[in-house]
Scaffold this active site. Structure first.
Site, PDB file in Angstrom:
ATOM      1  N   SER A  19      53.255  21.766  58.527  1.00  0.00           N
ATOM      2  CA  SER A  19      53.190  21.298  57.128  1.00  0.00           C
ATOM      3  C   SER A  19      51.777  21.401  56.550  1.00  0.00           C
ATOM      4  CB  SER A  19      53.645  19.838  57.078  1.00  0.00           C
ATOM      5  OG  SER A  19      53.496  19.339  55.769  1.00  0.00           O
ATOM      6  N   CYS A 126      49.190  10.770  57.851  1.00  0.00           N
ATOM      7  CA  CYS A 126      48.076  11.458  57.203  1.00  0.00           C
ATOM      8  C   CYS A 126      46.814  10.598  57.296  1.00  0.00           C
ATOM      9  CB  CYS A 126      48.382  11.753  55.744  1.00  0.00           C
ATOM     10  SG  CYS A 126      46.995  12.616  54.976  1.00  0.00           S
ATOM     11  N   ILE A 186      51.178  16.716  66.824  1.00  0.00           N
ATOM     12  CA  ILE A 186      50.428  15.666  66.173  1.00  0.00           C
ATOM     13  C   ILE A 186      49.950  16.093  64.783  1.00  0.00           C
ATOM     14  CG2 ILE A 186      49.527  14.584  68.281  1.00  0.00           C
ATOM     15  CD1 ILE A 186      46.938  16.218  67.899  1.00  0.00           C
ATOM     16  N   THR A 188      46.526  15.653  62.148  1.00  0.00           N
ATOM     17  CA  THR A 188      45.110  15.925  62.452  1.00  0.00           C
ATOM     18  C   THR A 188      44.421  14.710  63.096  1.00  0.00           C
ATOM     19  OG1 THR A 188      44.598  15.327  60.180  1.00  0.00           O
ATOM     20  CG2 THR A 188      44.803  17.675  60.662  1.00  0.00           C
ATOM     21  N   GLY A 239      46.442  22.927  67.452  1.00  0.00           N
ATOM     22  CA  GLY A 239      45.580  23.877  68.142  1.00  0.00           C
ATOM     23  C   GLY A 239      46.259  25.100  68.734  1.00  0.00           C
ATOM     24  N   GLY A 260      49.529  25.753  62.477  1.00  0.00           N
ATOM     25  CA  GLY A 260      48.947  25.556  61.152  1.00  0.00           C
ATOM     26  C   GLY A 260      47.641  26.320  61.050  1.00  0.00           C
TER      27      GLY A 260
HETATM   28  C1  LIG Z   1      44.555  21.985  55.098  1.00  0.00           C
HETATM   29  C2  LIG Z   1      45.590  21.188  55.849  1.00  0.00           C
HETATM   30  C3  LIG Z   1      46.559  20.500  55.130  1.00  0.00           C
HETATM   31  C4  LIG Z   1      47.541  19.751  55.818  1.00  0.00           C
HETATM   32  N1  LIG Z   1      48.506  19.096  55.100  1.00  0.00           N
HETATM   33  C5  LIG Z   1      49.501  18.430  55.751  1.00  0.00           C
HETATM   34  C6  LIG Z   1      50.570  17.827  55.030  1.00  0.00           C
HETATM   35  O1  LIG Z   1      50.683  17.928  53.804  1.00  0.00           O
HETATM   36  N2  LIG Z   1      51.501  17.151  55.759  1.00  0.00           N
HETATM   37  C7  LIG Z   1      51.458  17.041  57.128  1.00  0.00           C
HETATM   38  O2  LIG Z   1      52.351  16.414  57.729  1.00  0.00           O
HETATM   39  N3  LIG Z   1      50.470  17.631  57.835  1.00  0.00           N
HETATM   40  C8  LIG Z   1      49.493  18.316  57.183  1.00  0.00           C
HETATM   41  N4  LIG Z   1      48.505  18.938  57.903  1.00  0.00           N
HETATM   42  C9  LIG Z   1      48.493  18.821  59.386  1.00  0.00           C
HETATM   43  C10 LIG Z   1      49.169  20.028  60.050  1.00  0.00           C
HETATM   44  O3  LIG Z   1      50.523  20.148  59.700  1.00  0.00           O
HETATM   45  C11 LIG Z   1      49.061  19.950  61.587  1.00  0.00           C
HETATM   46  O4  LIG Z   1      49.723  18.787  62.035  1.00  0.00           O
HETATM   47  C12 LIG Z   1      47.607  19.896  62.067  1.00  0.00           C
HETATM   48  O5  LIG Z   1      46.814  20.762  61.307  1.00  0.00           O
HETATM   49  C13 LIG Z   1      47.483  20.288  63.549  1.00  0.00           C
HETATM   50  O6  LIG Z   1      47.986  21.603  63.769  1.00  0.00           O
HETATM   51  P1  LIG Z   1      47.049  22.917  63.820  1.00  0.00           P
HETATM   52  O7  LIG Z   1      45.947  22.632  64.791  1.00  0.00           O
HETATM   53  O8  LIG Z   1      47.973  24.013  64.243  1.00  0.00           O
HETATM   54  O9  LIG Z   1      46.531  23.114  62.430  1.00  0.00           O
HETATM   55  C14 LIG Z   1      47.517  19.694  57.242  1.00  0.00           C
HETATM   56  C15 LIG Z   1      46.533  20.408  57.951  1.00  0.00           C
HETATM   57  C16 LIG Z   1      45.579  21.151  57.273  1.00  0.00           C
HETATM   58  C17 LIG Z   1      44.548  21.915  58.067  1.00  0.00           C
END
Ligand SMILES: Cc1cc2nc3c(=O)[nH]c(=O)nc-3n(C[C@H](O)[C@H](O)[C@H](O)COP(=O)(O)O)c2cc1C
Length: 296
Positions: A19, A126, A186, A188, A239, A260
């Protein structure tokens, strides 16, 4: 080889667009879909119009992304044109929603399920909004929330949990008791990072959340904790950048793997790249299916 099933939905591979990375536009999500993504998750949709935080909201750091976008949303009642386009999506859709109270989540879930997403994800984690984590640190409130949304929903419900607490297993167990169909984890990892010379926060909001390779170990550890606490399936996020990361996430207990920040690091076709790499590893190790990795 990568086909799998999740909440009774047949999928061509276990990767999921996480997301928030690419908004809610069907055109953009279809671009990801054409790059071999399994389901795609929308940016979290909120109760009323909200602008989000001032810039800078996203910066690249070593081995990660640091963001405090602040959940900007038009509000679910102002999105009909966009929601109508969901029917044009080529892969299953996970609609992510957030609110500030149980009633918000219930109202939004009730409304958007008319537009036929395959799954609703409850963003209760969040770190970039003052009240963004009140639910996923309180197991009774979380159970109450999941139960309330389940009571109005005809499709699977998946709460998304925060790593910013010591009790993720207990929270996941409360979600399961409340009737959750799966868990996503998870979100962030919350942190305040200062500019090295100026000693002021890097992001306008002051604090923010880290994603990308830097949080991969934390995500694996949290997914293992959840796996030990519940029977329902898990979407493991955090990650995952390469096919080997996806396999490690499945070995830790995930059924699907969210990606993401991997898009920032490897491009829109990260899903296809990861799937190709997974197939290579599986062939080399004589593994024939995702089920086999899960049960190893
Ligand atoms: C720019 C950005 C915006 C995000 N917006 C949302 C969001 O609107 N809703 C949500 O549940 N997670 C949001 N996330 C979290 C991601 O969905 C994900 O859980 C997190 O980035 C860890 O995964 P990754 O390391 O693959 O990015 C966001 C992450 C980033 C980097």
């Amino acid at each position: 080889m990568l086909q799998t099933e999740f909440c009774k939905i047949k999928l061509k591979n276990p990767t999921v667009l996480a997301s928030g990375i690419l908004g809610t536009s069907v055109d953009v999500m279809n671009r990801v879909a054409s790059n071999a993504a399994g389901p795609v998750t929308t940016k979290s949709i909120g109760p009323t119009e909200r602008e989000g935080h001032n810039n800078p909201t996203v910066v690249e750091i070593e081995d990660g992304i640091y963001n405090a976008v602040g959940l900007p949303t038009p509000g679910y009642l102002n999105m009909d044109e966009e929601l109508k386009c969901w029917s044009g999506l080529k892969v299953p859709l996970i609609a992510s929603i957030y609110g500030t109270c149980v009633e918000d989540y219930v109202k939004i879930a009730n409304y958007i399920q008319e537009y036929k997403p395959s799954i609703i994800e409850l963003n209760i984690s969040c770190p970039n909004k003052d009240d963004g984590m009140i639910f996923s640190k309180d197991k009774d409130l979380t159970r109450k929330l999941v139960r309330a949304v389940k009571s109005v929903s005809s499709i699977p419900i998946i709460p998304k949990l925060t790593p910013n607490c010591d009790c993720i297993g207990e929270i996941a167990a409360s979600c399961e008791k409340g009737g959750a169909d799966a868990i996503c984890a998870i979100n962030t990892v919350q942190k305040t990072i200062l500019h090295p010379e100026l000693k002021i926060p890097l992001l306008a909001y002051g604090k923010g959340g880290i994603s990308g390779p830097l949080i991969r170990k934390t995500a694996l550890e949290k997914v293992k904790k959840i796996r030990g606490a519940v029977k329902i399936p898990i979407i493991g996020v955090g990650g995952v950048t390469y096919g080997k990361d996806a396999i490690e996430m499945i070995k830790a207990g995930a059924s699907l793997v969210g990606i993401g920040s991997g898009i920032y690091f490897r491009g829109m076709d990260v899903f296809k790249k990861d799937c190709d790499e997974m197939i290579k590893i599986m062939r080399k190790d004589g593994i024939k299916s995702i089920e086999e990795i899960k049960n190893a």
